[in-house]
Design a protein around this motif. Sequence first.
Motif: not given
Length: 212
Positions: A146-153, A155-156, A180-182
């Motif tokens: 199981t992994a956590q999904v977060t927004k960092v700057g 980036q996902i 990254p979401v450029p």
Amino acid sequence: MLVVLMVLVVLVAVMVIGDRVAAAYAENTVAGEIQKQGFNGKPDVTIKGFPFLTQAISRNFHDVRLSARGIQEGPLRISRLDAAARGVRLDSGYRKGTIGSVDGTGVITFADLAGAAGQPDLTLSAAGPNQVQAKIDLGIVEGMATAQVTKVGNQIRVHGISVEGFPLSDLGQKLDFSVPVPALPMGLTIQSVSVSSQGVLIHVTGAHITFG
């Protein structure tokens, strides 16, 4: 009286048809100009409100809906983006304008997220509002992680938090990566992320956008 009534019905029908034809023309023209703001293809544009012609006279539209598919941003593909634009003002040719604000939701499928991370064989599924689950095979042993999904700057971030079958430390980078979401069309920015059965949902916003 019957003749008068029939004439009125015909006139109303002609006005309604004319209103819808004008709206369709404006929607197509605006969609073509908005496409130039970073969309791979022409988005679907719907101008809300009736009658359209009264809005067209002032060239001020309070509620315009946008929908686009297959948006490619670097290695990441956004399968669908739906947004509501408020305070849209157009010039007389409907080819230039400004948008007061935009609020919308994008969908990144689990397969596209894994592919953008360079792990196309990684199969993810929803495990909660902000969590994903993956079946991890290390060759000798396998388990469910199981992994956590977060927004960092911009980036996902996907970060493993638990695993069944072997120690979490054995995962390595298998379930610990950032995508990254450029950039996004129209200068939209990601405000938050969440997880659903469709994939990872991104909440996007924008303000004071010019086009055309």
